[in-house]
Design a protein around this motif. Structure first.
Motif, PDB file in Angstrom:
ATOM      1  N   ASP A   1       0.848  -1.194   0.000  1.00 41.96           N
ATOM      2  CA  ASP A   1       0.000   0.000   0.000  1.00 41.96           C
ATOM      3  C   ASP A   1       0.882   1.242   0.000  1.00 41.96           C
ATOM      4  O   ASP A   1       2.110   1.158  -0.038  1.00 41.96           O
ATOM      5  N   GLY A   2       0.238   2.410   0.049  1.00 34.80           N
ATOM      6  CA  GLY A   2       0.985   3.667   0.041  1.00 34.80           C
ATOM      7  C   GLY A   2       0.949   4.336  -1.326  1.00 34.80           C
ATOM      8  O   GLY A   2       0.366   3.815  -2.283  1.00 34.80           O
ATOM      9  N   ILE A   3       1.588   5.505  -1.394  1.00 34.06           N
ATOM     10  CA  ILE A   3       1.621   6.281  -2.632  1.00 34.06           C
ATOM     11  C   ILE A   3       3.050   6.369  -3.153  1.00 34.06           C
ATOM     12  O   ILE A   3       3.992   6.623  -2.393  1.00 34.06           O
ATOM     13  N   PHE A   4       3.195   6.160  -4.468  1.00 37.00           N
ATOM     14  CA  PHE A   4       4.464   6.360  -5.160  1.00 37.00           C
ATOM     15  C   PHE A   4       4.241   7.450  -6.195  1.00 37.00           C
ATOM     16  O   PHE A   4       3.417   7.305  -7.098  1.00 37.00           O
ATOM     17  N   LEU A   5       4.966   8.561  -6.048  1.00 31.13           N
ATOM     18  CA  LEU A   5       4.791   9.717  -6.928  1.00 31.13           C
ATOM     19  C   LEU A   5       5.992   9.876  -7.848  1.00 31.13           C
ATOM     20  O   LEU A   5       7.145   9.808  -7.406  1.00 31.13           O
ATOM     21  N   VAL A   6       5.727  10.100  -9.144  1.00 33.17           N
ATOM     22  CA  VAL A   6       6.774  10.397 -10.123  1.00 33.17           C
ATOM     23  C   VAL A   6       6.608  11.852 -10.525  1.00 33.17           C
ATOM     24  O   VAL A   6       5.512  12.289 -10.891  1.00 33.17           O
ATOM     25  N   THR A   7       7.687  12.623 -10.441  1.00 26.47           N
ATOM     26  CA  THR A   7       7.611  14.053 -10.704  1.00 26.47           C
ATOM     27  C   THR A   7       8.524  14.443 -11.861  1.00 26.47           C
ATOM     28  O   THR A   7       9.459  13.722 -12.204  1.00 26.47           O
ATOM     29  N   GLY A   8       8.231  15.589 -12.428  1.00 27.60           N
ATOM     30  CA  GLY A   8       9.029  16.099 -13.530  1.00 27.60           C
ATOM     31  C   GLY A   8       8.175  16.967 -14.435  1.00 27.60           C
ATOM     32  O   GLY A   8       6.944  16.949 -14.342  1.00 27.60           O
ATOM     33  N   PRO A   9       8.794  17.738 -15.312  1.00 30.22           N
ATOM     34  CA  PRO A   9       8.033  18.600 -16.222  1.00 30.22           C
ATOM     35  C   PRO A   9       7.333  17.787 -17.304  1.00 30.22           C
ATOM     36  O   PRO A   9       7.565  16.583 -17.455  1.00 30.22           O
TER      37      PRO A   9
ATOM     38  N   ILE B   1      -3.974   1.275  -7.977  1.00 29.61           N
ATOM     39  CA  ILE B   1      -4.643   2.390  -8.641  1.00 29.61           C
ATOM     40  C   ILE B   1      -3.580   3.303  -9.244  1.00 29.61           C
ATOM     41  O   ILE B   1      -2.552   3.569  -8.604  1.00 29.61           O
ATOM     42  N   MET B   2      -3.827   3.778 -10.453  1.00 33.22           N
ATOM     43  CA  MET B   2      -2.968   4.815 -11.017  1.00 33.22           C
ATOM     44  C   MET B   2      -3.806   6.034 -11.351  1.00 33.22           C
ATOM     45  O   MET B   2      -4.812   5.923 -12.049  1.00 33.22           O
ATOM     46  N   VAL B   3      -3.403   7.177 -10.831  1.00 33.22           N
ATOM     47  CA  VAL B   3      -4.060   8.448 -11.132  1.00 33.22           C
ATOM     48  C   VAL B   3      -3.129   9.217 -12.068  1.00 33.22           C
ATOM     49  O   VAL B   3      -1.964   9.449 -11.736  1.00 33.22           O
ATOM     50  N   GLY B   4      -3.637   9.592 -13.241  1.00 32.16           N
ATOM     51  CA  GLY B   4      -2.786  10.250 -14.233  1.00 32.16           C
ATOM     52  C   GLY B   4      -2.009  11.424 -13.674  1.00 32.16           C
ATOM     53  O   GLY B   4      -0.826  11.586 -13.949  1.00 32.16           O
ATOM     54  N   GLU B   5      -2.674  12.251 -12.871  1.00 28.94           N
ATOM     55  CA  GLU B   5      -1.999  13.413 -12.275  1.00 28.94           C
ATOM     56  C   GLU B   5      -2.809  13.899 -11.091  1.00 28.94           C
ATOM     57  O   GLU B   5      -4.044  13.940 -11.139  1.00 28.94           O
ATOM     58  N   ILE B   6      -2.137  14.244 -10.001  1.00 30.98           N
ATOM     59  CA  ILE B   6      -2.794  14.873  -8.848  1.00 30.98           C
ATOM     60  C   ILE B   6      -2.746  16.380  -9.060  1.00 30.98           C
ATOM     61  O   ILE B   6      -1.669  16.988  -9.039  1.00 30.98           O
ATOM     62  N   ARG B   7      -3.932  16.978  -9.293  1.00 33.59           N
ATOM     63  CA  ARG B   7      -3.989  18.389  -9.641  1.00 33.59           C
ATOM     64  C   ARG B   7      -4.608  19.260  -8.562  1.00 33.59           C
ATOM     65  O   ARG B   7      -4.436  20.476  -8.582  1.00 33.59           O
ATOM     66  N   ASP B   8      -5.401  18.667  -7.683  1.00 34.25           N
ATOM     67  CA  ASP B   8      -6.125  19.488  -6.717  1.00 34.25           C
ATOM     68  C   ASP B   8      -6.268  18.729  -5.402  1.00 34.25           C
ATOM     69  O   ASP B   8      -5.930  17.544  -5.292  1.00 34.25           O
ATOM     70  N   LEU B   9      -6.794  19.430  -4.401  1.00 35.83           N
ATOM     71  CA  LEU B   9      -6.920  18.860  -3.063  1.00 35.83           C
ATOM     72  C   LEU B   9      -7.866  17.668  -3.046  1.00 35.83           C
ATOM     73  O   LEU B   9      -7.603  16.657  -2.384  1.00 35.83           O
ATOM     74  N   GLU B  10      -8.975  17.765  -3.773  1.00 38.02           N
ATOM     75  CA  GLU B  10      -9.957  16.689  -3.749  1.00 38.02           C
ATOM     76  C   GLU B  10      -9.357  15.383  -4.279  1.00 38.02           C
ATOM     77  O   GLU B  10      -9.504  14.321  -3.654  1.00 38.02           O
ATOM     78  N   THR B  11      -8.666  15.467  -5.395  1.00 37.92           N
ATOM     79  CA  THR B  11      -8.036  14.265  -5.955  1.00 37.92           C
ATOM     80  C   THR B  11      -6.964  13.732  -5.013  1.00 37.92           C
ATOM     81  O   THR B  11      -6.874  12.522  -4.772  1.00 37.92           O
ATOM     82  N   ALA B  12      -6.140  14.631  -4.474  1.00 37.51           N
ATOM     83  CA  ALA B  12      -5.070  14.214  -3.566  1.00 37.51           C
ATOM     84  C   ALA B  12      -5.635  13.540  -2.327  1.00 37.51           C
ATOM     85  O   ALA B  12      -5.120  12.502  -1.868  1.00 37.51           O
ATOM     86  N   SER B  13      -6.717  14.078  -1.770  1.00 37.64           N
ATOM     87  CA  SER B  13      -7.302  13.524  -0.547  1.00 37.64           C
ATOM     88  C   SER B  13      -7.836  12.116  -0.776  1.00 37.64           C
ATOM     89  O   SER B  13      -7.612  11.212   0.046  1.00 37.64           O
TER      90      SER B  13
ATOM     91  N   ILE C   1      -4.918   9.694  -1.203  1.00 36.78           N
ATOM     92  CA  ILE C   1      -4.264   9.395   0.070  1.00 36.78           C
ATOM     93  C   ILE C   1      -5.130   8.472   0.914  1.00 36.78           C
ATOM     94  O   ILE C   1      -4.633   7.505   1.521  1.00 36.78           O
ATOM     95  N   ASN C   2      -6.426   8.724   0.957  1.00 35.80           N
ATOM     96  CA  ASN C   2      -7.317   7.835   1.709  1.00 35.80           C
ATOM     97  C   ASN C   2      -7.296   6.423   1.143  1.00 35.80           C
ATOM     98  O   ASN C   2      -7.358   5.435   1.886  1.00 35.80           O
ATOM     99  N   ALA C   3      -7.200   6.319  -0.186  1.00 35.99           N
ATOM    100  CA  ALA C   3      -7.121   4.995  -0.806  1.00 35.99           C
ATOM    101  C   ALA C   3      -5.844   4.279  -0.386  1.00 35.99           C
ATOM    102  O   ALA C   3      -5.850   3.072  -0.100  1.00 35.99           O
ATOM    103  N   SER C   4      -4.735   5.030  -0.316  1.00 32.56           N
ATOM    104  CA  SER C   4      -3.472   4.402   0.078  1.00 32.56           C
ATOM    105  C   SER C   4      -3.490   3.965   1.535  1.00 32.56           C
ATOM    106  O   SER C   4      -2.827   2.995   1.907  1.00 32.56           O
TER     107      SER C   4
END
Length: 571
Positions: free
Chosen positions: A320-328, A393-405, A408-411
């Motif tokens: 479980d948990g979140i793995f984030l990939v960042t970059g332009p 679960i894969m989320v294409g991009e976390i753009r706002d608080l609602e999606t992020a929340s 995170i709850n899913a993780s």
């Protein structure tokens, strides 16, 4: 590893060219330096490209032709030019009703069948020839694909073309019996097939005041091609809109669509995501070529060296948990996530993704497209996905608080969540989540690992040569004396395979930050990104530039590439 590599390795062992121990050693070496195992065997001199072609030819029971010399005129005339280029096959002789055609893969039955259906009165006898010999022969006897485009353009002498609705062929293109339409159909198809052959990722068609500019993005760099005539602008744009199922009457609004065609070898399909936008001088079109082969790449092929590969395998094995990939934008984040999903896609796991848009269609994975018009946002899709009892679960991009929340709850409820963020480095993803409103204790308890990445061009293996960097380059890389002692600097001299650029293909450079208890405490207490970054460095995190330097020292890329990709790396 690609299935094709496995097949070739088995053939090489079967025909006694290598031993099983050679194969295992090549696999181990390939996982360390990012090459495929077959390429590794060639680099080490155990087999040659000709050995591989001879072996596949023998297995298929066909002849191997090392060099294509004089080709009779009747053989060239027997196979239409556009078919020869589209399938990358070269006729080499005609004996009565038997036409011998050369191709690189004797198991490419689609291409052989296509030629047979086109030339109904002739029997097709395939032979195997090196790809450079086929390309040289095609250019010599048919002219280059670019010359063919010129001839198609020159064949039309009118001032205006009307593109009519036609019928859709097997390869997804539109067909028409009208002569003028046929010229435009072939011209547009050739532009796309030539871009695919040149490994372009994007095709840009841009109306200027007095010209219609055509550019291909190859290995991340835009390269100018021969411009089509300005007078064909409306016909070309209308043709592409018809192929993309767009309205040719709507010219005032941006439009999106997709095109699917067959590749030049006839074996695989080419998927293109098409977008238009109105400009001062007409509609500008960008077609992104979606290369599905990148989805089957392993971690070494993406650019992970053995130690980073081991870290990634541990991350992918988390429950479980979140793995984030960042970059332009354009740094390869989506390709990395798709490759990760492909690696853990097993029958006992349910994987759901939510994307805007769904670019690649993955077998065995449930993919949900975002549709803002009907209220299907990232957040709405995530809520619905959780009721589907997924493991990953894969989320294409976390753009706002609602999606992020919701992510995170899913993780926190037993799901492994993958997503992307737009930040410059890995530790900054933590402050980015806090900035959009996520509570610090939730970030600390849910995020397992962060990774920043950039893309750099690979040195062309065909023209790679030893190279001594300049003093300025060495100062920019800040290399230590012990690093210089073990360095293997290389640079591409320039050849036909890399279009004289010295580079062929791209790979990632990575900054991987795995959170430990101390970093979680620092996040929970609201400490700054500098402190978190220093702690991650103490745990062994390499910066983007440091990972790039490792690949420069290994002769995989050049100092210029790493310096330009990591200009913002303060370490």
């Amino acid at each position: 590893m690609a299935a094709n590599d496995d097949f070739i390795l088995e053939l090489l062992i079967k025909h006694g060219l290598i031993q099983p121990t050679d194969m295992e050693e090549a696999r181990r070496s390939a996982s360390k330096n990012g090459h495929g195992p077959v390429e590794e065997l060639v680099r080490r001199g155990l087999v040659t490209d000709s050995d591989i072609l001879r072996t596949t030819a023998a297995e298929a029971g066909v002849d191997f032709v090392e060099k294509i010399d004089m080709v009779p005129e009747e053989a060239v005339k027997a196979l239409p030019k556009q078919l020869a280029f589209r399938l990358s096959v070269m006729p080499i002789s005609l004996d009565g009703s038997h036409l011998r055609v050369a191709l690189t893969d004797p198991f490419n039955f689609d291409a052989i069948d296509t030629v047979g259906k086109e030339l109904k009165t002739l029997e097709i006898d395939p032979v195997v020839a090196p790809p450079d010999q086929i390309e040289i022969a095609l250019k010599r006897y048919y002219g280059s694909a670019s010359e063919m485009v010129h001839s198609l353009i020159g064949a039309y002498s009118g001032d205006e073309l009307q593109v009519k609705q036609g019928t859709r062929s097997e390869d997804g293109a539109m067909e028409s019996d009208e002569g003028d339409d046929a010229h435009i159909i072939r011209l547009v198809n050739l532009m796309i097939l030539e871009a695919h052959r040149m490994r372009a990722s994007d095709i840009h068609i841009e109306p200027m005041e007095k010209r219609l500019r055509l550019r291909y993005r190859i290995d991340g760099v835009l390269q100018v091609m021969t411009d089509p005539p300005k007078k064909l602008q409306s016909a070309i744009i209308s043709r592409l809109k018809i192929m993309s199922y767009m309205s040719i009457a709507e010219k005032r609004l941006p439009l999106d669509g997709r095109i699917q065609m067959r590749s030049s070898d006839g074996r695989t399909s080419i998927d293109l995501r098409v977008s238009t936008i109105p400009t001062n001088h007409g509609e500008s079109i960008v077609m992104r070529i979606l290369d599905k082969s990148s989805l089957t790449l392993g971690l070494p092929e993406l650019g992970f060296l053995s130690d980073d590969e081991a870290v990634m395998e541990r991350i992918l094995g988390l429950p479980d948990g979140i793995f984030l990939v960042t970059g332009p934008t354009g740094s390869g984040k989506t390709t990395t996530l798709y490759a990760c999903l492909n690696a853990i896609n097993k029958p006992d796991r349910k994987i759901i993704t939510v994307e805007d848009p769904v670019e690649y269609q993955l077998s065995g994975i449930n993919q949900v497209p975002v549709n803002m018009d009907v209220g299907m946002t990232f957040a709405a899709a995530l809520r619905a996905m959780l009721r589907q009892a997924p493991n990953i679960i894969m989320v294409g991009e976390i753009r706002d608080l609602e999606t992020a929340s919701i992510a995170i709850n899913a993780s926190l409820t037993g799901h492994l969540v993958f997503s992307t963020l737009h930040t410059n480095d890995a530790p900054s993803a933590i402050t980015r989540l806090v900035d959009i409103g996520v509570k610090q204790f939730l970030v600390a308890s849910s995020v397992r690992a962060l990774m920043a990445q950039r893309l750099v061009r690979r040195i062309c293996t065909n023209c790679s040569q030893p190279y001594q960097p300049t003093e300025a380059e060495l100062r920019s890389l800040n290399l230590k004396p012990e690093q210089l002692e073990q360095a293997h600097f290389r640079k591409g001299h320039g050849c036909d395979k890399c279009r004289q650029t010295g580079y062929r293909g791209r790979m990632g450079i990575f900054e991987i930050c795995v959170l430990d208890d101390e970093i979680r405490r620092m996040v929970n207490e609201g400490m700054g990104v500098a402190a978190i970054r220093q702690r991650a460095r103490d745990l062994g995190m390499r910066t983007l530039r440091e990972d790039g330097i490792r690949k420069v020292l290994a002769g995989m890329t050049t100092p210029d590439e790493v310096i330009s990709a990591t200009m913002g790396d303060k370490d």
